[in-house]
Design a protein around this motif. Structure first.
Motif, PDB file in Angstrom:
ATOM      1  N   PHE A  95       0.865  -1.175   0.000  1.00  0.00           N
ATOM      2  CA  PHE A  95       0.000   0.000   0.000  1.00  0.00           C
ATOM      3  C   PHE A  95       0.904   1.228   0.000  1.00  0.00           C
ATOM      4  O   PHE A  95       1.724   1.408   0.909  1.00  0.00           O
ATOM      5  N   GLU A  96       0.751   2.085  -1.025  1.00  0.00           N
ATOM      6  CA  GLU A  96       1.648   3.221  -1.210  1.00  0.00           C
ATOM      7  C   GLU A  96       0.888   4.496  -1.527  1.00  0.00           C
ATOM      8  O   GLU A  96      -0.223   4.455  -2.062  1.00  0.00           O
ATOM      9  N   ASP A  97       1.521   5.617  -1.218  1.00  0.00           N
ATOM     10  CA  ASP A  97       1.055   6.937  -1.629  1.00  0.00           C
ATOM     11  C   ASP A  97       2.224   7.578  -2.374  1.00  0.00           C
ATOM     12  O   ASP A  97       3.337   7.640  -1.854  1.00  0.00           O
ATOM     13  N   PHE A  98       1.979   8.051  -3.590  1.00  0.00           N
ATOM     14  CA  PHE A  98       3.073   8.570  -4.418  1.00  0.00           C
ATOM     15  C   PHE A  98       3.726   9.820  -3.834  1.00  0.00           C
ATOM     16  O   PHE A  98       4.807  10.202  -4.254  1.00  0.00           O
ATOM     17  N   ALA A 149      -1.451   7.317 -12.661  1.00  0.00           N
ATOM     18  CA  ALA A 149      -1.007   5.924 -12.618  1.00  0.00           C
ATOM     19  C   ALA A 149      -2.146   4.977 -12.993  1.00  0.00           C
ATOM     20  O   ALA A 149      -1.925   3.945 -13.641  1.00  0.00           O
ATOM     21  N   LEU A 150      -3.365   5.319 -12.602  1.00  0.00           N
ATOM     22  CA  LEU A 150      -4.524   4.509 -12.985  1.00  0.00           C
ATOM     23  C   LEU A 150      -4.823   4.642 -14.477  1.00  0.00           C
ATOM     24  O   LEU A 150      -5.384   3.726 -15.087  1.00  0.00           O
ATOM     25  N   CYS A 151      -4.465   5.780 -15.065  1.00  0.00           N
ATOM     26  CA  CYS A 151      -4.666   5.988 -16.504  1.00  0.00           C
ATOM     27  C   CYS A 151      -3.639   5.218 -17.336  1.00  0.00           C
ATOM     28  O   CYS A 151      -3.869   4.954 -18.525  1.00  0.00           O
ATOM     29  N   ASP A 162       7.707   3.924 -11.047  1.00  0.00           N
ATOM     30  CA  ASP A 162       9.063   4.269 -10.578  1.00  0.00           C
ATOM     31  C   ASP A 162       9.398   5.726 -10.883  1.00  0.00           C
ATOM     32  O   ASP A 162      10.086   6.387 -10.104  1.00  0.00           O
ATOM     33  N   THR A 163       8.903   6.236 -12.010  1.00  0.00           N
ATOM     34  CA  THR A 163       9.147   7.633 -12.381  1.00  0.00           C
ATOM     35  C   THR A 163       8.462   8.580 -11.400  1.00  0.00           C
ATOM     36  O   THR A 163       9.039   9.603 -11.008  1.00  0.00           O
ATOM     37  N   LEU A 164       7.250   8.255 -11.004  1.00  0.00           N
ATOM     38  CA  LEU A 164       6.527   9.102 -10.059  1.00  0.00           C
ATOM     39  C   LEU A 164       7.279   9.214  -8.742  1.00  0.00           C
ATOM     40  O   LEU A 164       7.354  10.294  -8.146  1.00  0.00           O
ATOM     41  N   PHE A 165       7.841   8.122  -8.277  1.00  0.00           N
ATOM     42  CA  PHE A 165       8.613   8.181  -7.039  1.00  0.00           C
ATOM     43  C   PHE A 165       9.946   8.889  -7.256  1.00  0.00           C
ATOM     44  O   PHE A 165      10.414   9.633  -6.390  1.00  0.00           O
ATOM     45  N   LYS A 166      10.559   8.685  -8.405  1.00  0.00           N
ATOM     46  CA  LYS A 166      11.843   9.332  -8.688  1.00  0.00           C
ATOM     47  C   LYS A 166      11.730  10.847  -8.645  1.00  0.00           C
ATOM     48  O   LYS A 166      12.602  11.547  -8.128  1.00  0.00           O
ATOM     49  N   TYR A 167      10.643  11.385  -9.197  1.00  0.00           N
ATOM     50  CA  TYR A 167      10.451  12.832  -9.282  1.00  0.00           C
ATOM     51  C   TYR A 167       9.395  13.328  -8.286  1.00  0.00           C
ATOM     52  O   TYR A 167       8.716  14.318  -8.536  1.00  0.00           O
ATOM     53  N   GLN A 168       9.279  12.640  -7.194  1.00  0.00           N
ATOM     54  CA  GLN A 168       8.331  13.028  -6.146  1.00  0.00           C
ATOM     55  C   GLN A 168       8.610  14.455  -5.669  1.00  0.00           C
ATOM     56  O   GLN A 168       9.755  14.791  -5.365  1.00  0.00           O
ATOM     57  N   LEU A 181       3.216  14.987 -15.896  1.00  0.00           N
ATOM     58  CA  LEU A 181       2.611  13.653 -15.932  1.00  0.00           C
ATOM     59  C   LEU A 181       2.435  13.181 -17.371  1.00  0.00           C
ATOM     60  O   LEU A 181       2.660  12.009 -17.688  1.00  0.00           O
ATOM     61  N   ASN A 182       2.053  14.102 -18.255  1.00  0.00           N
ATOM     62  CA  ASN A 182       1.884  13.756 -19.675  1.00  0.00           C
ATOM     63  C   ASN A 182       3.226  13.533 -20.366  1.00  0.00           C
ATOM     64  O   ASN A 182       3.375  12.603 -21.166  1.00  0.00           O
ATOM     65  N   LEU A 183       4.205  14.388 -20.068  1.00  0.00           N
ATOM     66  CA  LEU A 183       5.513  14.257 -20.710  1.00  0.00           C
ATOM     67  C   LEU A 183       6.209  12.961 -20.309  1.00  0.00           C
ATOM     68  O   LEU A 183       6.851  12.301 -21.136  1.00  0.00           O
ATOM     69  N   TRP A 184       6.090  12.587 -19.042  1.00  0.00           N
ATOM     70  CA  TRP A 184       6.702  11.319 -18.607  1.00  0.00           C
ATOM     71  C   TRP A 184       6.067  10.141 -19.342  1.00  0.00           C
ATOM     72  O   TRP A 184       6.760   9.197 -19.728  1.00  0.00           O
TER      73      TRP A 184
END
Length: 280
Positions: A95-98, A149-151, A162-168, A181-184
């Motif tokens: 269970f995680e929160d970005f 992430a759901l999209c 992993d990208t979302l966590f990297k650039y948190q 979010l779109n560019l990634w």
């Protein structure tokens, strides 16, 4: 005309020529000063444009995960299943929160071990991203990230996750901008018009709300990361954040793991554990 008159006229002509020459030189100097000023201004503008473009250049680019990876699919409730064919136990739930800094650390420290064990059929992994934080700007940050992430398609989810966590974003700052979010997603090869519409319109908000309710109310998750192994909570420091100890626990569970009793959400029922607590 007398000699004196001729000499006076010659002096007058000479003075007039000198005056004309002085005026010409003055105009030339003024022109040179103006041209120099224009050149300096152009240089300053050019330097400004250069540094503005340099500043605007993207430094946060997504790269695809290239390590060992089990097949990834998405359950109907939005959770992500990572498991080799035929692998059903032991069951590791995450269970995680970005927006959670400890979740980011957990993924950096123990994420590779989890992926490796899933790829070799040693464990079935189910990820449950949800919105833990309720205070702004954390709430909006994680809502945008979790929705995106759901999209994302299941086969690209791990790289995007992993990208979302990297650039948190730093805690307390606004981040996870729609543009990023779109560019990634485009970096990873799936940022098409449908994905962009899903992100900008937060089309998965309802599903995210259901997943959050499941985590907080049904599964009694009180902090993130919360990790369960066959329904039993793992200790944050001694197991979750210790990849060797985590692997040992998973391999030991593989020898004794009973068949998991599924809940309506497709997971076993755990007892609460966790680290980061929500801000209200």
């Amino acid at each position: 005309m007398s000699k004196a008159a001729r000499q006076r006229t010659a002096r007058e002509r000479l003075a007039e020529e000198r005056q004309k020459q002085a005026l010409k030189e003055k105009r030339n100097r003024a022109m040179m000063i103006s041209l120099s000023a224009i050149a300096i201004l152009a240089l300053v503008v050019g330097i400004g444009v250069y540094y503005a473009n340099k500043k605007a250049a993207r430094t946060q680019k997504a790269t695809a995960y290239s390590g060992p990876l089990a097949p990834v699919s998405r359950d109907g409730d939005g959770s992500i299943v990572m498991a080799a064919q035929g692998a059903t136990t032991p069951l590791l739930e995450v269970f995680e929160d970005f927006q959670c800094p400890i979740c980011k650390e957990f993924e950096q420290v123990s994420g590779p071990t989890i992926k490796k064990l899933a790829a070799t059929g040693k464990v079935k992994v189910v990820y449950h991203p949800f919105q833990l934080f309720q205070q702004e700007p954390l709430a909006s940050n994680t809502r945008r990230a979790a929705n995106a992430a759901l999209c994302a398609p299941a086969d690209k989810w791990v790289s995007y996750h992993d990208t979302l966590f990297k650039y948190q974003p730093a805690e307390g700052s606004k981040g996870f901008a729609t543009k990023d979010l779109n560019l990634w997603a485009q970096d990873l090869g799936f940022g098409d018009a449908a994905f962009q519409k899903c992100v900008s319109g937060t089309e998965k908000a309802g599903q995210l709300a259901t997943m959050t309710k499941n985590a907080l109310n049904d599964r009694k998750v009180t902090g993130t990361p919360t990790v369960y192994l066959d329904g039993k909570p793992l200790n944050l420091q001694n197991q979750i954040m210790n990849p060797q100890a985590l692997e040992t626990s998973i391999l030991a569970a593989a020898k004794t793991s009973p068949a998991a009793t599924p809940t309506p959400g497709g997971s076993v029922t755990p007892t609460p554990s966790g680290s980061a607590t929500p801000k209200k």
